[in-house]
Scaffold this motif. Structure first.
Motif, mmCIF file in Angstrom:
data_model
loop_
_atom_site.group_PDB
_atom_site.id
_atom_site.type_symbol
_atom_site.label_atom_id
_atom_site.label_comp_id
_atom_site.label_asym_id
_atom_site.label_seq_id
_atom_site.Cartn_x
_atom_site.Cartn_y
_atom_site.Cartn_z
ATOM 1 N N ILE A 157 0.833 -1.213 0.000
ATOM 2 C CA ILE A 157 0.000 0.000 0.000
ATOM 3 C C ILE A 157 0.869 1.264 0.000
ATOM 4 N N LYS A 158 2.041 1.170 -0.600
ATOM 5 C CA LYS A 158 3.000 2.280 -0.607
ATOM 6 C C LYS A 158 2.377 3.585 -1.102
ATOM 7 N N ASP A 159 1.684 3.550 -2.217
ATOM 8 C CA ASP A 159 1.102 4.773 -2.794
ATOM 9 C C ASP A 159 0.080 5.394 -1.854
ATOM 10 N N ALA A 160 -0.729 4.549 -1.224
ATOM 11 C CA ALA A 160 -1.734 5.063 -0.280
ATOM 12 C C ALA A 160 -1.067 5.694 0.939
ATOM 13 N N VAL A 161 0.030 5.089 1.410
ATOM 14 C CA VAL A 161 0.765 5.629 2.559
ATOM 15 C C VAL A 161 1.348 6.995 2.214
ATOM 16 N N ASP A 200 12.927 7.016 -1.795
ATOM 17 C CA ASP A 200 12.773 5.913 -2.760
ATOM 18 C C ASP A 200 13.721 4.768 -2.430
ATOM 19 N N GLU A 201 14.921 5.111 -1.957
ATOM 20 C CA GLU A 201 15.892 4.070 -1.588
ATOM 21 C C GLU A 201 15.387 3.252 -0.404
ATOM 22 N N GLU A 202 14.773 3.931 0.557
ATOM 23 C CA GLU A 202 14.259 3.227 1.742
ATOM 24 C C GLU A 202 13.068 2.333 1.378
ATOM 25 N N TRP A 203 12.235 2.807 0.473
ATOM 26 C CA TRP A 203 11.149 1.955 -0.006
ATOM 27 C C TRP A 203 11.705 0.724 -0.726
ATOM 28 N N ASN A 204 12.752 0.922 -1.465
ATOM 29 C CA ASN A 204 13.393 -0.194 -2.167
ATOM 30 C C ASN A 204 13.978 -1.201 -1.170
ATOM 31 N N ILE A 205 14.557 -0.689 -0.094
ATOM 32 C CA ILE A 205 15.109 -1.576 0.944
ATOM 33 C C ILE A 205 13.988 -2.402 1.582
ATOM 34 N N CYS A 206 12.855 -1.751 1.836
ATOM 35 C CA CYS A 206 11.706 -2.475 2.406
ATOM 36 C C CYS A 206 11.275 -3.613 1.487
ATOM 37 N N SER A 207 11.244 -3.333 0.200
ATOM 38 C CA SER A 207 10.852 -4.350 -0.774
ATOM 39 C C SER A 207 11.861 -5.500 -0.800
ATOM 40 N N GLU A 208 13.147 -5.163 -0.749
ATOM 41 C CA GLU A 208 14.187 -6.204 -0.749
ATOM 42 C C GLU A 208 14.108 -7.067 0.513
ATOM 43 N N LEU A 209 13.839 -6.416 1.650
ATOM 44 C CA LEU A 209 13.764 -7.161 2.907
ATOM 45 C C LEU A 209 12.604 -8.141 2.919
ATOM 46 N N THR A 219 0.346 9.142 -0.044
ATOM 47 C CA THR A 219 -0.743 10.116 -0.184
ATOM 48 C C THR A 219 -1.287 10.537 1.174
ATOM 49 N N SER A 220 -1.464 9.586 2.064
ATOM 50 C CA SER A 220 -2.015 9.877 3.389
ATOM 51 C C SER A 220 -1.093 10.776 4.190
ATOM 52 N N LEU A 221 0.207 10.552 4.094
ATOM 53 C CA LEU A 221 1.163 11.359 4.846
ATOM 54 C C LEU A 221 1.182 12.809 4.369
ATOM 55 N N VAL A 222 0.962 12.978 3.081
ATOM 56 C CA VAL A 222 0.932 14.336 2.529
ATOM 57 C C VAL A 222 -0.264 15.115 3.073
ATOM 58 N N LEU A 223 -1.372 14.443 3.321
ATOM 59 C CA LEU A 223 -2.599 15.106 3.762
ATOM 60 C C LEU A 223 -2.567 15.508 5.229
ATOM 61 N N PHE A 224 -1.657 14.902 6.012
ATOM 62 C CA PHE A 224 -1.577 15.256 7.426
ATOM 63 C C PHE A 224 -1.008 16.655 7.596
ATOM 64 N N THR A 225 -1.512 17.352 8.595
ATOM 65 C CA THR A 225 -0.981 18.687 8.893
ATOM 66 C C THR A 225 0.377 18.597 9.585
ATOM 67 N N VAL A 226 0.586 17.494 10.291
ATOM 68 C CA VAL A 226 1.882 17.279 10.949
ATOM 69 C C VAL A 226 2.911 16.940 9.876
ATOM 70 N N ASP A 227 4.082 17.464 10.023
ATOM 71 C CA ASP A 227 5.136 17.261 9.019
ATOM 72 C C ASP A 227 5.875 15.938 9.301
ATOM 73 N N PHE A 228 5.349 14.836 8.732
ATOM 74 C CA PHE A 228 6.015 13.544 8.878
ATOM 75 C C PHE A 228 7.176 13.451 7.898
ATOM 76 N N GLU A 229 8.218 12.779 8.343
ATOM 77 C CA GLU A 229 9.358 12.556 7.455
ATOM 78 C C GLU A 229 9.020 11.411 6.498
ATOM 79 N N GLN A 230 9.081 11.685 5.229
ATOM 80 C CA GLN A 230 8.742 10.693 4.214
ATOM 81 C C GLN A 230 9.903 9.715 3.995
ATOM 82 N N LEU A 231 9.548 8.473 3.678
ATOM 83 C CA LEU A 231 10.576 7.505 3.291
ATOM 84 C C LEU A 231 11.092 7.856 1.900
#
Length: 217
Positions: A8-12, A28-37, A14-26
């Motif tokens: 659900i990477k794309d949904a995550v 592309d490399e970190e997403w790739n690491i998650c996929s490899e793991l 999109t959801s983080l962008v909509l929050f007023t709190v400034d979350f640190e985004q993962l």
């Protein structure tokens, strides 16, 4: 958990962008690491599920699955993964070797593996460990045979206690002769060796037959 968040990477994102709190985004490399793991950890999840089963014995699978995981890790290390993923694979390999380096010498695991008709002594990496497991199995069989022999002898004595077994005219003479002829010959140890070897031979012959049949048909 990793599989789900990657799915659900794309949904995550999109959801983080909509929050007023400034979350640190993962990144592309970190997403790739998650996929490899996900690929790296999948075999470990499969083994965990296999060995956690309660409906059938799993002890005999420990050696073959441990060797299987080490083989998988060796193959994974050859692939062009991210350096972070490579470090995880190295740590997993080290953990397997540290925890299971002596698993073949375990009496219970060794005997369980030897008794499993799928594996017998074939999956042992160490011939010494396989021989030790075989010796331990022979000792267990010899002990059981010795106990059974004592029990049978006691029952025979109870059955014929009312007769004079040395009397050639005794009606129990035929029975005594039959019992004597059917008693296992030799010591329990020698009988156990014969029993274990014959069982091992039957399994190996069965395996050759299945392989032959597969080639023919």
């Amino acid at each position: 958990m990793l599989e789900r968040i990657v799915e659900i990477k794309d949904a995550v994102k999109t959801s983080l962008v909509l929050f007023t709190v400034d979350f640190e985004q993962l990144t592309d490399e970190e997403w790739n690491i998650c996929s490899e793991l996900c690929s790296v950890l999948k075999p470990f999840a499969q083994v965990s599920t296999q060995l956690s089963a309660e409906s059938y014995p799993t002890g005999s699978q420990v050696i073959v699955l441990t060797r299987g995981l080490l083989s998988v890790c060796a193959e994974l290390l050859k692939r062009p993964f991210n350096s972070v993923t490579g470090t995880v694979i190295e740590e997993l390999t080290k953990g397997l070797k540290d925890r299971f380096h002596n698993v073949e010498m375990s009496k219970s695991i060794g005997v369980a593996t030897l008794l499993d008709p799928r594996f017998k002594s074939l999956v042992f990496e160490s011939r010494v460990a396989a021989d030790n497991a075989k010796k331990q199995l022979i000792e267990l069989v010899a002990q059981k045979m010795g106990d059974r022999r004592v029990t049978n002898t006691g029952q025979s004595h109870e059955t014929v206690s009312t007769s004079t077994t040395t009397d050639p005219l005794s009606v129990w003479g035929v029975y005594d002769a039959i019992v004597k002829s059917t008693q296992p010959q030799g010591t329990p140890q020698s009988a156990a060796i014969v029993e274990v070897q014959s069982r091992e031979g039957k399994i190996q012959h069965s395996g050759h037959f299945r392989a032959m049949r597969k080639n023919i048909f």
